[in-house]
Scaffold this motif. Sequence first.
Motif, PDB file in Angstrom:
ATOM      1  N   GLY A 156       0.812  -1.214   0.000  1.00 46.35           N
ATOM      2  CA  GLY A 156       0.000   0.000   0.000  1.00 46.35           C
ATOM      3  C   GLY A 156       0.843   1.259   0.000  1.00 46.35           C
ATOM      4  N   GLY A 157       1.921   1.238   0.768  1.00 49.25           N
ATOM      5  CA  GLY A 157       2.804   2.398   0.802  1.00 49.25           C
ATOM      6  C   GLY A 157       3.476   2.641  -0.536  1.00 49.25           C
ATOM      7  N   LEU A 158       3.878   1.574  -1.204  1.00 48.36           N
ATOM      8  CA  LEU A 158       4.490   1.726  -2.526  1.00 48.36           C
ATOM      9  C   LEU A 158       3.462   2.177  -3.557  1.00 48.36           C
ATOM     10  N   LEU A 159       2.223   1.754  -3.418  1.00 45.67           N
ATOM     11  CA  LEU A 159       1.159   2.249  -4.297  1.00 45.67           C
ATOM     12  C   LEU A 159       1.024   3.763  -4.169  1.00 45.67           C
ATOM     13  N   VAL A 160       1.039   4.253  -2.934  1.00 47.97           N
ATOM     14  CA  VAL A 160       0.942   5.699  -2.722  1.00 47.97           C
ATOM     15  C   VAL A 160       2.141   6.409  -3.347  1.00 47.97           C
ATOM     16  N   GLN A 161       3.335   5.941  -3.034  1.00 42.56           N
ATOM     17  CA  GLN A 161       4.551   6.601  -3.521  1.00 42.56           C
ATOM     18  C   GLN A 161       4.620   6.628  -5.040  1.00 42.56           C
ATOM     19  N   LEU A 162       4.297   5.500  -5.664  1.00 47.84           N
ATOM     20  CA  LEU A 162       4.393   5.437  -7.116  1.00 47.84           C
ATOM     21  C   LEU A 162       3.303   6.282  -7.773  1.00 47.84           C
ATOM     22  N   ALA A 163       2.105   6.300  -7.200  1.00 46.05           N
ATOM     23  CA  ALA A 163       1.037   7.149  -7.744  1.00 46.05           C
ATOM     24  C   ALA A 163       1.423   8.621  -7.661  1.00 46.05           C
ATOM     25  N   VAL A 164       2.018   9.022  -6.544  1.00 49.46           N
ATOM     26  CA  VAL A 164       2.485  10.403  -6.403  1.00 49.46           C
ATOM     27  C   VAL A 164       3.567  10.708  -7.427  1.00 49.46           C
ATOM     28  N   ALA A 165       4.484   9.771  -7.604  1.00 49.32           N
ATOM     29  CA  ALA A 165       5.548   9.958  -8.594  1.00 49.32           C
ATOM     30  C   ALA A 165       4.995  10.077 -10.006  1.00 49.32           C
ATOM     31  N   ARG A 166       3.853   9.457 -10.266  1.00 51.88           N
ATOM     32  CA  ARG A 166       3.213   9.538 -11.578  1.00 51.88           C
ATOM     33  C   ARG A 166       2.386  10.821 -11.732  1.00 51.88           C
ATOM     34  N   GLY A 167       2.318  11.627 -10.670  1.00 52.52           N
ATOM     35  CA  GLY A 167       1.608  12.897 -10.744  1.00 52.52           C
ATOM     36  C   GLY A 167       0.178  12.871 -10.271  1.00 52.52           C
ATOM     37  N   ALA A 168      -0.271  11.757  -9.680  1.00 48.83           N
ATOM     38  CA  ALA A 168      -1.644  11.663  -9.198  1.00 48.83           C
ATOM     39  C   ALA A 168      -1.815  12.386  -7.862  1.00 48.83           C
ATOM     40  N   ARG A 169      -3.041  12.762  -7.573  1.00 47.85           N
ATOM     41  CA  ARG A 169      -3.418  13.276  -6.259  1.00 47.85           C
ATOM     42  C   ARG A 169      -4.012  12.105  -5.483  1.00 47.85           C
ATOM     43  N   VAL A 170      -3.374  11.724  -4.402  1.00 47.49           N
ATOM     44  CA  VAL A 170      -3.702  10.470  -3.727  1.00 47.49           C
ATOM     45  C   VAL A 170      -4.496  10.713  -2.447  1.00 47.49           C
ATOM     46  N   GLU A 180       1.039   9.604   9.588  1.00 49.38           N
ATOM     47  CA  GLU A 180       2.158  10.520   9.343  1.00 49.38           C
ATOM     48  C   GLU A 180       3.104   9.948   8.296  1.00 49.38           C
ATOM     49  N   ARG A 181       3.385   8.657   8.369  1.00 49.76           N
ATOM     50  CA  ARG A 181       4.261   8.042   7.375  1.00 49.76           C
ATOM     51  C   ARG A 181       3.652   8.125   5.981  1.00 49.76           C
ATOM     52  N   ILE A 182       2.353   7.900   5.870  1.00 48.19           N
ATOM     53  CA  ILE A 182       1.697   7.941   4.568  1.00 48.19           C
ATOM     54  C   ILE A 182       1.701   9.370   4.016  1.00 48.19           C
ATOM     55  N   ARG A 183       1.526  10.349   4.878  1.00 47.70           N
ATOM     56  CA  ARG A 183       1.616  11.747   4.409  1.00 47.70           C
ATOM     57  C   ARG A 183       3.013  12.056   3.896  1.00 47.70           C
ATOM     58  N   SER A 184       4.025  11.487   4.540  1.00 50.12           N
ATOM     59  CA  SER A 184       5.398  11.741   4.098  1.00 50.12           C
ATOM     60  C   SER A 184       5.654  11.181   2.705  1.00 50.12           C
ATOM     61  N   TYR A 185       4.820  10.237   2.242  1.00 48.46           N
ATOM     62  CA  TYR A 185       4.929   9.695   0.899  1.00 48.46           C
ATOM     63  C   TYR A 185       4.328  10.634  -0.147  1.00 48.46           C
ATOM     64  N   GLY A 186       3.625  11.675   0.313  1.00 51.87           N
ATOM     65  CA  GLY A 186       3.048  12.638  -0.616  1.00 51.87           C
ATOM     66  C   GLY A 186       1.551  12.545  -0.792  1.00 51.87           C
TER      67      GLY A 186
END
Length: 307
Positions: A156-170, A180-186
Amino acid sequence: MRAAGITALGGPVEIIELNEPPTPAATEVLIDVVTAGIGNWDELVRIGSWQIGGPPPMALGTAAAGTVAAVGSGVAGLREGDRVLTHPLPLRRHGTWAARVLAPAASVALRPPEASWEACGAFPIPALTAAQTLDEALGIENGEWVVVNGAGGVTGGLLVQLAVARGARVIATASPKKAERIRSYGAAEVLDYHENWPALAREITGGGAQKAVNAAPEQAAATLQAVADGGRLATITGDPPEEERGVAVSDVYVRADGRQLSVLAELLARGTLTVPIASVRPLDQAAQALSEVVAGTDGAIVLSLRT
């Protein structure tokens, strides 16, 4: 060869002695394992729900990082001494919780020196799952809303990080202690999964997200309610709901892919993707480690086979 595995399907994980792997076939490489990942999927292999490798007695394990010990005659691009990581399906017989494993060369990626052995051992399956879900099943695009339900786990954390890297709003869901950790992923929003989060997601997005992925067991139907009419839902937990409101539903199962893993490993090396490591265990603690992973941990548990 020392390994952690089973002597019968459904049996306990124990330390077993196995014959050394044979010489690699033309399209295989032999890897001296340094670290091996542990996931819920390894429990499925143990009980026989995911039938790969075998028959028992067999080493468990479906991801590893290590050093190439031998190369098949038809393999190009890999050589003895290379440091690599892999989700080595199809298995010849044994998995990665062993001193050595045979892997199809097509499943192997070079390990960037900036990425740790521990992270690389845990990385292959969650990273491949995230990429295949977001890029292939959902086709996410820059600027669109994407919901990730179950963002607190490694995948799940990698899903968030990769979606953010692709320019999505997560919009992610997680327990408060992981927010807090999930927010740090963007992630733009982190919602408490104990609440009526699908309704909150629809409110935030003005009618539902265009795309969503479910990474929480038995929660795909709930995740569907956060998707806009005509959107897309992918689930990685084997529980696709019936389609409704024109929402396309995908049931995603990870595919071994060394080329794709190579691209993802570069993102790991650059820090675009990260894997939180909860602990590193010796091989003789494999049974306990698997039990802890199945129960839920805040980060990956990795087996170390360094002697």
